[in-house]
Design a protein around this motif. Structure first.
Motif, PDB file in Angstrom:
ATOM      1  N   VAL A   1       0.831 -70.463  70.135  1.00 44.96           N
ATOM      2  CA  VAL A   1       1.216 -71.888  70.104  1.00 44.96           C
ATOM      3  C   VAL A   1       1.616 -72.342  71.511  1.00 44.96           C
ATOM      4  O   VAL A   1       1.227 -73.412  71.979  1.00 44.96           O
TER       5      VAL A   1
ATOM      6  N   ASP B   1       1.522 -64.984  67.193  1.00 49.27           N
ATOM      7  CA  ASP B   1       1.130 -66.354  66.840  1.00 49.27           C
ATOM      8  C   ASP B   1       1.995 -67.384  67.563  1.00 49.27           C
ATOM      9  O   ASP B   1       1.514 -68.442  67.971  1.00 49.27           O
TER      10      ASP B   1
ATOM     11  N   ILE C   1       6.522 -67.180  61.788  1.00 51.41           N
ATOM     12  CA  ILE C   1       5.237 -66.626  62.207  1.00 51.41           C
ATOM     13  C   ILE C   1       5.502 -65.460  63.153  1.00 51.41           C
ATOM     14  O   ILE C   1       6.624 -65.295  63.643  1.00 51.41           O
TER      15      ILE C   1
ATOM     16  N   ASP D   1       5.262 -77.630  69.914  1.00 50.35           N
ATOM     17  CA  ASP D   1       4.768 -77.709  68.544  1.00 50.35           C
ATOM     18  C   ASP D   1       3.364 -78.260  68.499  1.00 50.35           C
ATOM     19  O   ASP D   1       2.892 -78.903  69.427  1.00 50.35           O
TER      20      ASP D   1
ATOM     21  N   GLU E   1       5.987 -72.053  60.766  1.00 49.61           N
ATOM     22  CA  GLU E   1       4.868 -72.911  60.387  1.00 49.61           C
ATOM     23  C   GLU E   1       5.086 -73.424  58.976  1.00 49.61           C
ATOM     24  O   GLU E   1       5.836 -72.837  58.192  1.00 49.61           O
ATOM     25  N   GLU E   2       4.429 -74.519  58.699  1.00 46.33           N
ATOM     26  CA  GLU E   2       4.462 -75.066  57.346  1.00 46.33           C
ATOM     27  C   GLU E   2       3.059 -75.567  57.055  1.00 46.33           C
ATOM     28  O   GLU E   2       2.508 -76.340  57.831  1.00 46.33           O
ATOM     29  N   GLU E   3       2.474 -75.086  55.979  1.00 45.77           N
ATOM     30  CA  GLU E   3       1.095 -75.498  55.675  1.00 45.77           C
ATOM     31  C   GLU E   3       1.080 -76.709  54.766  1.00 45.77           C
ATOM     32  O   GLU E   3       2.062 -77.023  54.132  1.00 45.77           O
TER      33      GLU E   3
ATOM     34  N   ALA F   1       9.146 -74.098  55.530  1.00 44.50           N
ATOM     35  CA  ALA F   1       8.749 -73.454  56.779  1.00 44.50           C
ATOM     36  C   ALA F   1       8.962 -71.944  56.658  1.00 44.50           C
ATOM     37  O   ALA F   1       9.904 -71.492  56.020  1.00 44.50           O
TER      38      ALA F   1
ATOM     39  N   TRP G   1       1.742 -77.692  60.379  1.00 42.17           N
ATOM     40  CA  TRP G   1       2.330 -77.724  61.710  1.00 42.17           C
ATOM     41  C   TRP G   1       2.903 -76.361  62.062  1.00 42.17           C
ATOM     42  O   TRP G   1       3.228 -75.548  61.195  1.00 42.17           O
ATOM     43  N   ARG G   2       2.993 -76.136  63.338  1.00 41.41           N
ATOM     44  CA  ARG G   2       3.601 -74.927  63.875  1.00 41.41           C
ATOM     45  C   ARG G   2       4.518 -75.319  65.006  1.00 41.41           C
ATOM     46  O   ARG G   2       4.211 -76.232  65.762  1.00 41.41           O
ATOM     47  N   SER G   3       5.604 -74.624  65.105  1.00 37.72           N
ATOM     48  CA  SER G   3       6.518 -74.853  66.224  1.00 37.72           C
ATOM     49  C   SER G   3       6.950 -73.497  66.762  1.00 37.72           C
ATOM     50  O   SER G   3       7.214 -72.574  65.995  1.00 37.72           O
TER      51      SER G   3
END
Lengths: 140, 140
Positions: B13, B9, B5, B68, B138-140, B2, B76-78
């Motif tokens: 979210v 951004d 961001i 999230d 975030e984690e891609e 992670a 995902w993004r939180s």
């Protein structure tokens, strides 16, 4: 209207879930983050790299985990478990739970997967939250 | 892994979400509950019947909302927004936001829908959280 569910049903919501929201207190401010977890013998097990979350829990051990099931057959249910943070320092127990967690959540990153097979990796913190109270609500 | 961001951004979210997890502090214990909300001019608006959540926020105004997006195109993004709880007492403003909230969330219960059209209904508490800090990962 939402109505209370029994402790047994609330614990079942926690057991059935895999992702919850950990609530902790960081310098008198609430902090909430998603976690993957497993329930074992009345405790929630999870792991984390060191950071704000683990620092907060070390400083203020009282935490909670909220889990909801909005897709189920019962309308929605939400449960919350309260308990005390305990870091698992004993290396064998740490490896056992880290391996269990990684087998349940295969989408973990390569770094975390490497950790699971590398007993020397010191960074990943494995912890449990020993549940002493659980409540829940549902709405059909 | 992670990674952080930007604030812009993270706020996006929050703006894109409709359901978040409200974190508050109840007698020195964290408490987390799902809420529906809308973002308007830098504040999160929501409503609630009186109960543990509103009692906790009245006693300890510092709260957070975590949102999230695990289904998006970005992995995902939180995000988490921190701010102070403010109850909206002024009746006109209360009705405006209650109506907005109910138009966005049509799945509310009949009782709540009735409240939206009944200016005399005193029970539903409308509140905002004025955001003064927002972070995200975030984690891609």
């Amino acid at each position: 209207m939402a109505r209370a569910i029994t402790e047994v049903d609330a614990l079942e919501v926690i057991r059935a879930g895999h992702t919850g929201r950990l609530g902790c207190i960081d310098n008198n401010e609430p902090y909430v983050v998603p976690i993957n977890y497993l329930l074992d013998d009345g405790a929630i097990y999870s792991h984390s790299l060191p950071g704000k979350k683990t620092n907060a829990m070390r400083a203020h051990r009282r935490v909670c985990v909220q889990v909801d099931d909005v897709e189920g057959d019962f309308g929605w249910r939400s449960a919350i478990a309260f308990g005390d943070f305990e870091e698992i320092d004993q290396e064998y127990e740490r490896q056992v739970f880290l391996t269990k967690l990684l087998s349940i959540f295969p989408k973990l990153t390569p770094v975390e997967s490497t950790m699971a097979h590398d007993a020397a990796a010191p960074d990943s913190i494995v912890f449990r939250i020993v549940i002493d109270r659980v409540t829940g609500v549902e709405e059909e």
